[in-house]
Each structure stands twice: as structure tokens, then as C-alpha cells.
Design a protein around this motif. Structure first.
Motif, PDB file in Angstrom:
ATOM      1  N   GLY A   1      13.776  45.587  35.086  1.00 55.31           N
ATOM      2  CA  GLY A   1      12.376  45.823  35.685  1.00 55.31           C
ATOM      3  C   GLY A   1      11.090  46.529  35.164  1.00 55.31           C
ATOM      4  O   GLY A   1      10.356  46.200  36.165  1.00 55.31           O
TER       5      GLY A   1
ATOM      6  N   LEU B   1       2.674  37.006  37.501  1.00 57.30           N
ATOM      7  CA  LEU B   1       2.680  35.890  36.818  1.00 57.30           C
ATOM      8  C   LEU B   1       2.160  34.853  37.650  1.00 57.30           C
ATOM      9  O   LEU B   1       2.838  34.392  38.648  1.00 57.30           O
ATOM     10  CB  LEU B   1       4.135  35.532  35.896  1.00 57.30           C
ATOM     11  CG  LEU B   1       3.304  34.184  34.724  1.00 57.30           C
ATOM     12  CD1 LEU B   1       2.367  34.510  33.996  1.00 57.30           C
ATOM     13  CD2 LEU B   1       4.926  33.730  34.668  1.00 57.30           C
TER      14      LEU B   1
ATOM     15  N   GLY C   1      15.750  41.416  30.788  1.00 58.97           N
ATOM     16  CA  GLY C   1      15.581  41.167  32.333  1.00 58.97           C
ATOM     17  C   GLY C   1      16.263  42.314  33.500  1.00 58.97           C
ATOM     18  O   GLY C   1      17.001  41.375  34.660  1.00 58.97           O
TER      19      GLY C   1
ATOM     20  N   GLU D   1       2.943  35.874  41.527  1.00 59.15           N
ATOM     21  CA  GLU D   1       4.788  36.143  41.468  1.00 59.15           C
ATOM     22  C   GLU D   1       5.072  37.571  40.468  1.00 59.15           C
ATOM     23  O   GLU D   1       5.072  37.419  39.518  1.00 59.15           O
ATOM     24  CB  GLU D   1       5.221  35.125  41.449  1.00 59.15           C
ATOM     25  CG  GLU D   1       4.895  33.722  42.032  1.00 59.15           C
ATOM     26  CD  GLU D   1       5.610  32.870  41.993  1.00 59.15           C
ATOM     27  OE1 GLU D   1       6.200  31.539  42.990  1.00 59.15           O
ATOM     28  OE2 GLU D   1       5.735  31.847  40.598  1.00 59.15           O
ATOM     29  N   ALA D   2       6.245  37.753  40.992  1.00 64.42           N
ATOM     30  CA  ALA D   2       6.730  39.449  40.182  1.00 64.42           C
ATOM     31  C   ALA D   2       7.633  38.829  39.547  1.00 64.42           C
ATOM     32  O   ALA D   2       9.006  38.013  39.660  1.00 64.42           O
ATOM     33  CB  ALA D   2       7.336  39.928  41.209  1.00 64.42           C
ATOM     34  N   VAL D   3       7.092  39.121  37.870  1.00 64.78           N
ATOM     35  CA  VAL D   3       8.203  38.204  37.305  1.00 64.78           C
ATOM     36  C   VAL D   3       8.390  39.897  35.909  1.00 64.78           C
ATOM     37  O   VAL D   3       8.077  40.981  35.523  1.00 64.78           O
ATOM     38  CB  VAL D   3       7.997  37.272  36.106  1.00 64.78           C
ATOM     39  CG1 VAL D   3       7.964  35.474  37.275  1.00 64.78           C
ATOM     40  CG2 VAL D   3       7.270  37.345  35.640  1.00 64.78           C
ATOM     41  N   ASN D   4       9.657  39.405  35.407  1.00 66.59           N
ATOM     42  CA  ASN D   4       9.682  40.079  33.736  1.00 66.59           C
ATOM     43  C   ASN D   4       9.500  39.528  33.067  1.00 66.59           C
ATOM     44  O   ASN D   4       9.562  39.025  32.326  1.00 66.59           O
ATOM     45  CB  ASN D   4      10.897  40.880  33.818  1.00 66.59           C
ATOM     46  CG  ASN D   4      12.656  41.050  34.830  1.00 66.59           C
ATOM     47  OD1 ASN D   4      12.320  41.452  35.409  1.00 66.59           O
ATOM     48  ND2 ASN D   4      13.867  39.996  35.217  1.00 66.59           N
TER      49      ASN D   4
ATOM     50  N   LEU E   1      11.337  39.122  29.819  1.00 68.73           N
ATOM     51  CA  LEU E   1      12.011  37.447  29.964  1.00 68.73           C
ATOM     52  C   LEU E   1      10.987  36.185  29.599  1.00 68.73           C
ATOM     53  O   LEU E   1      11.368  34.798  29.266  1.00 68.73           O
ATOM     54  CB  LEU E   1      13.004  37.301  30.750  1.00 68.73           C
ATOM     55  CG  LEU E   1      13.800  37.903  31.145  1.00 68.73           C
ATOM     56  CD1 LEU E   1      14.152  37.198  32.538  1.00 68.73           C
ATOM     57  CD2 LEU E   1      14.829  37.744  30.087  1.00 68.73           C
ATOM     58  N   VAL E   2       9.563  36.330  29.702  1.00 69.68           N
ATOM     59  CA  VAL E   2       8.677  35.106  29.691  1.00 69.68           C
ATOM     60  C   VAL E   2       7.897  35.441  28.457  1.00 69.68           C
ATOM     61  O   VAL E   2       7.573  36.116  27.817  1.00 69.68           O
ATOM     62  CB  VAL E   2       7.518  35.618  30.564  1.00 69.68           C
ATOM     63  CG1 VAL E   2       6.132  33.966  30.165  1.00 69.68           C
ATOM     64  CG2 VAL E   2       8.070  35.505  31.436  1.00 69.68           C
TER      65      VAL E   2
ATOM     66  N   GLN F   1      12.956  39.696  40.892  1.00 67.04           N
ATOM     67  CA  GLN F   1      12.295  38.629  39.547  1.00 67.04           C
ATOM     68  C   GLN F   1      12.514  37.834  38.730  1.00 67.04           C
ATOM     69  O   GLN F   1      11.680  37.012  37.964  1.00 67.04           O
ATOM     70  CB  GLN F   1      11.994  40.080  38.288  1.00 67.04           C
ATOM     71  CG  GLN F   1      10.667  41.037  39.550  1.00 67.04           C
ATOM     72  CD  GLN F   1      11.606  42.527  39.732  1.00 67.04           C
ATOM     73  OE1 GLN F   1      12.473  41.652  40.592  1.00 67.04           O
ATOM     74  NE2 GLN F   1      11.329  43.621  39.456  1.00 67.04           N
TER      75      GLN F   1
ATOM     76  N   GLY G   1      15.750  44.534  41.843  1.00 67.00           N
ATOM     77  CA  GLY G   1      15.973  44.748  40.359  1.00 67.00           C
ATOM     78  C   GLY G   1      14.989  45.334  39.550  1.00 67.00           C
ATOM     79  O   GLY G   1      14.505  45.717  38.139  1.00 67.00           O
ATOM     80  N   ASN G   2      15.006  46.721  39.810  1.00 64.15           N
ATOM     81  CA  ASN G   2      14.227  47.486  39.176  1.00 64.15           C
ATOM     82  C   ASN G   2      15.110  48.410  39.267  1.00 64.15           C
ATOM     83  O   ASN G   2      15.225  49.894  40.334  1.00 64.15           O
ATOM     84  CB  ASN G   2      12.894  48.352  39.973  1.00 64.15           C
ATOM     85  CG  ASN G   2      11.481  46.765  39.581  1.00 64.15           C
ATOM     86  OD1 ASN G   2      11.690  46.048  41.083  1.00 64.15           O
ATOM     87  ND2 ASN G   2      10.654  47.497  39.279  1.00 64.15           N
TER      88      ASN G   2
ATOM     89  N   ASP H   1       4.029  42.790  45.131  1.00 62.82           N
ATOM     90  CA  ASP H   1       4.699  41.173  45.396  1.00 62.82           C
ATOM     91  C   ASP H   1       5.221  41.521  47.005  1.00 62.82           C
ATOM     92  O   ASP H   1       4.796  40.413  47.901  1.00 62.82           O
ATOM     93  CB  ASP H   1       5.327  40.624  44.008  1.00 62.82           C
ATOM     94  CG  ASP H   1       5.892  38.990  44.350  1.00 62.82           C
ATOM     95  OD1 ASP H   1       6.822  38.990  44.465  1.00 62.82           O
ATOM     96  OD2 ASP H   1       5.200  38.722  45.390  1.00 62.82           O
TER      97      ASP H   1
ATOM     98  N   THR I   1       7.950  44.881  34.992  1.00 69.90           N
ATOM     99  CA  THR I   1       7.796  43.619  36.104  1.00 69.90           C
ATOM    100  C   THR I   1       6.373  43.099  36.309  1.00 69.90           C
ATOM    101  O   THR I   1       5.453  44.697  36.022  1.00 69.90           O
ATOM    102  CB  THR I   1       7.975  44.109  37.182  1.00 69.90           C
ATOM    103  OG1 THR I   1       9.585  44.055  36.854  1.00 69.90           O
ATOM    104  CG2 THR I   1       7.906  42.831  38.879  1.00 69.90           C
TER     105      THR I   1
ATOM    106  N   THR J   1       6.491  44.874  41.938  1.00 71.26           N
ATOM    107  CA  THR J   1       7.812  44.461  42.390  1.00 71.26           C
ATOM    108  C   THR J   1       7.229  45.003  43.900  1.00 71.26           C
ATOM    109  O   THR J   1       7.425  43.800  44.431  1.00 71.26           O
ATOM    110  CB  THR J   1       8.783  45.090  42.760  1.00 71.26           C
ATOM    111  OG1 THR J   1       9.254  44.590  40.835  1.00 71.26           O
ATOM    112  CG2 THR J   1       9.962  44.510  42.592  1.00 71.26           C
TER     113      THR J   1
ATOM    114  N   SER K   1      17.644  38.650  40.037  1.00 68.45           N
ATOM    115  CA  SER K   1      16.766  39.713  40.309  1.00 68.45           C
ATOM    116  C   SER K   1      15.761  38.841  41.368  1.00 68.45           C
ATOM    117  O   SER K   1      16.099  37.654  40.641  1.00 68.45           O
ATOM    118  CB  SER K   1      16.557  41.046  39.838  1.00 68.45           C
ATOM    119  OG  SER K   1      15.748  40.555  38.942  1.00 68.45           O
TER     120      SER K   1
END
Lengths: 170, 276
Positions: free
Chosen positions: A63, A69, A60, A72-75, A78-79, B92, A148-149, A129, A66, A126, B90
Motif C-alpha cells: 500500500g 485514481l 500490491g 478511488e484509492a488504488v495501488n 498495479l495500474v 485498494q 491494505g497499508n 479515500d 496508494t 488511503t 485490500s
């Protein structure tokens, strides 16, 4: 890159059973048997062969993984895959429409925002989003949007420019 | 909730509450954790969202940091919380990370705790015998541990709304501007009437096993007009009260110096916002 399935702390011989789950990716419904300790990134890359989503750090911080989901932008690293059951995911493979590149993709290509390309899918998702809410950002806003990237090639200049000018490529 | 609590009690140490996953997953990958079971609480109703009460906000434990940043209620009544959230991780990560998770993960450097403590927040906890409420200031046992018995689950954070004339600020000292852990994080809440500080709360993160209230520093501010000498005394005091360690991010000495510097900055920020 698949991580080891068993840690030294887990009993020898105790193997995790796969669990069946449904997920929609880029508009297509899938049924996947997945181990509970696999992430959404693993599912996309290993089970669905959607290797556009890259795993950089896996924790995480970079990025590169990314995806969107439920919009929404997520890593995705991490999911947990099972946690995304029943969800709608959009990856880099899903944003071109009828064979035509998305405006963000066009902007990235034409402005030279892609060098090795490893960070690009994550950057573009990213940006997708972010631009939904702010289609004509300032340089500061576009820069903050990608905080975040990570990119090791471009120095971010062209990426920020591409995000600022993506609206011109619509 | 009953089911989750029962599972936690039954499965014992091998089970963790799983919400955003943004601490559990990296820590598991780094082999710091090896949970045998994750209890996903995200489908339990009533744990999300921000409610405006007469004199407080009730924030559900599953409220994500981006929910906080984009909340009309927060931006109107408690914008400092959105400001703190924007400095965390961040975009995300903030779409996944929950405020309850951040609190219960209890990293000494966590950013949400200092300001919430400075505001006098409480946490509401589900127990099999009924809910209980604890001041957040008393909720941190030690590094990475909160005062939750097995089977108890944090459900809500209750944040008193600051009175008119209150200035709030959080200064996070960091090497880079995103995805960064505080070297020191100084939260300040000042009640100012006619230029005089009537009450002060100073809470420092990342400089002790838990967020630390610096009461001696507060005493140097209360009753003063928050002039340069008052700030200097308070800053020096805070630097002495904290118990920082030297780690890969900074030495203990640097943490003391930066706490002093950021306390002064935070007090100036808060002064400017008090507007009374």
C-alpha cells in the motif's frame, strides 16, 4: 526503482516503443511518452518527478504506492500507466490547498503518526479515500480502513488515532 | 467484443485479457507470466454492473469487488457476496480487481468461486459463434485454468437468488486478516425447512487444483437437523474428500483439519442465517 525493460523471454533486440498519453495529476494536465510495461507508480515517480508516492513491494501488498485514481484509492504499482491515460490522479503532493496542509496530514504530524515516513503518503491517501465516506470512524473502522497499508515503524497506534481524529484538524 | 476476441485468436498464447491487472501485474513482476500483449477489455460496454432479475442476479465480468461491496442490490439480495469480497486482498486492490478476472485467473485458493458454486452460478461466455453458458462448477479445468477456448471471453456471472430458508456462509482460514490467501475456504449453502436440512452444497477452495464440491459431506447434512454428530460426520468427510497439498502456507494435514473445523463453523453460521 525502474524494473528491467526486457525479460529473458522477450526476443533480444525487441525494444518496446514509448506511447504518448495524457493524464491529469493533482489538477495539472501532462503529456507523457511512456513504455507500455511501466506502471502508474513509475510514471509518477520517474516521468513526473512526483516522488512522494513510494514503491514498497511493487506488487500490491504493502500500500505504500496508494494514490487516488478518479477519486478511488488504488495501488499505483498495479495500474499500467497507459491504462491511466485520460484519468485524474491525486497524489500526496496534491492534497495540501494553497500551501496549507490537509487535515489528515496535520493529524498525522501532530499525533506522531509519522516516523520514517515511507508508508505515510500511502496511509494518508488511503485515509483520504476512507474519510470521505466515514469522517468520524471508530477505532475498529479506522483499523480496517488501513488493512491494505503496512507500517514497520509505528505499530499503527498513532496512525489509527490520526485517522479517527482527522476531522478535528479541519 | 468481436475485436478483442479476434485479437486473442490472432495473437495466441502471448496475449492475455487485461481487466483489473491485479493478478497479471504481480505475476508478471514475479516472472510467472510474460505476456507479449495485453488486451484491455475495460472499455467494452455491457460488462459492468449488477442486474436484479426475478430469480437471479446478473453480474458483469468487469464488476469490481468494491462495486460488489457497496452495491445496494448485493447488500439487499445477496449480502454473503459482499462479505466474501470484504475478506479479499485490500481496499485498494478491490478498487481494481474484477470478479471475472478472479474467476478466470482460477487460483485454487480464490475466494469468489466456492460461494458462487454453492449458489449454483453459471457463467456466460462470448464466443465468435455466439454466447454459451456453463455452470461455474464445471468451468474450472485445473489449477489456474478455466474452460475457455482461445478467443472466448467471460462476460457475465448469473447467480440464482437463494430461496427463502437458505443459509449461506463462507469461512476463510487464514493467518492474517487482510491481503491473505486462504489456507482453506469453505462455502456452505443450506436449504432448511422446519429445522431439517433439505439440501446442502459444500464447496472447498484452496484444497484441490480447483474449487471442490464435497458431495459426501453434503450427504451427511441432508435430511438431518444439523446436530453436532451430523456436523462432525460431514466435517470428517470433507477432510477426506479434499486433495490438499503442503505448501508454504500450510501442510496438507493442517488443511484437512482446518477444513473440518471451518466446515462446522460455516454450517453453524449458515444455520443461524437460514431463518426458516
Amino acid at each position: 526503482m525502474s524494473k528491467a525493460e526486457r525479460t529473458p523471454d522477450q526476443k533480444k533486440g525487441a525494444v518496446m516503443k514509448k506511447v504518448l498519453m495524457q493524464i491529469t495529476v493533482n489538477g495539472d494536465g501532462y503529456e507523457v511518452a511512456i513504455k507500455p510495461n511501466h506502471t502508474l507508480a513509475d510514471l509518477l515517480r520517474d516521468d513526473l518527478n512526483l516522488t512522494g508516492t513510494n514503491i514498497g513491494c511493487g506488487t500490491g501488498d504493502c500500500g505504500a504506492c496508494t494514490v487516488l485514481l478518479n477519486g478511488e484509492a488504488v495501488n499505483s504499482c498495479l495500474v499500467l500507466a497507459l491504462d491511466a491515460a485520460g484519468s485524474e490522479v491525486v497524489t500526496i503532493e496534491g492534497i495540501a490547498k494553497d500551501g496549507k496542509l490537509d487535515p489528515v496530514q496535520k493529524a498525522f504530524i501532530e499525533l506522531g503518526a509519522i516516523q520514517c515516513g515511507f508508508c505515510s503518503p500511502g496511509m494518508i491517501m488511503t485515509a483520504k479515500d476512507f474519510l470521505k465516506k466515514n469522517p468520524k470512524p471508530t477505532k475498529e473502522e479506522a483499523t480496517e480502513a488501513i488493512s491494505g497499508n503496512l507500517c514497520r515503524c509505528t505499530g499503527y497506534v498513532k496512525i489509527v488515532q490520526a485517522i479517527m481524529e482527522a476531522y478535528k484538524y479541519a | 467484443m468481436k475485436e478483442a476476441s479476434a485479437l486473442l485468436r490472432k495473437l495466441g498464447d502471448g496475449a492475455l485479457v487485461y481487466a483489473g491487472g491485479t493478478d497479471i501485474i504481480p505475476r508478471t513482476k514475479f516472472k510467472k507470466l510474460a505476456p507479449a500483449h495485453l488486451i484491455n477489455i475495460k472499455k467494452i460496454p455491457g460488462l459492468k454492473g449488477i442486474k436484479l432479475n426475478k430469480a437471479s442476479l446478473t453480474i458483469g465480468t468487469l464488476t469490481r469487488f468494491n462495486d460488489i461491496i457497496f452495491s445496494d442490490i448485493i447488500n439487499k439480495h445477496l449480502p454473503i457476496l459482499a462479505e466474501v469480497a470484504k475478506g479479499m486482498a485490500s481496499h485498494q486492490v478491490r478498487n481494481l480487481a474484477t470478479i471475472g478476472g478472479n474467476i478466470c485467473n482460477a487460483a485454487p485458493s480464490a475466494d469468489s468461486a466456492p460461494i458462487l458454486i454453492a449458489l449454483g452460478s453459471k457463467v456466460r461466455i462470448y464466443t465468435p459463434k455466439g454466447n454459451r453458458e456453463v455452470p461455474l462448477e464445471k468451468f474450472f479445468r485445473c489449477a489456474c485454468q478455466v474452460e475457455l477456448a482461445r478467443g472466448e471471453i467471460l462476460t457475465h456471472i448469473i447467480v440464482p437468488l437463494p430461496a427463502k430458508g437458505t443459509g449461506l456462509a463462507y469461512r476463510k482460514h487464514e493467518i492474517r486478516q487482510a491481503l491473505e490467501i486462504a489456507i482453506t475456504g469453505v462455502a456452505v449453502a443450506l436449504d432448511i425447512k422446519r429445522g431439517v436440512c433439505k439440501d446442502a452444497r459444500v464447496v472447498v477452495g484452496a484444497c484441490a487444483p480447483t474449487p471442490l464440491r464435497c458431495k459426501a459431506a453434503e450427504a451427511h447434512l441432508v435430511g438431518t437437523k444439523l446436530g453436532p454428530e451430523d456436523l462432525e460426520k460431514a466435517a470428517r468427510s470433507a477432510a477426506e474428500e479434499i486433495v490438499p497439498i503442503s505448501d508454504m502456507r500450510a501442510s496438507a494435514e493442517y488443511r484437512r483439519e482446518m477444513t473440518a473445523v471451518n466446515l462446522k463453523r460455516a454450517v453453524e453460521d449458515a444455520k443461524g442465517r437460514a431463518g426458516a
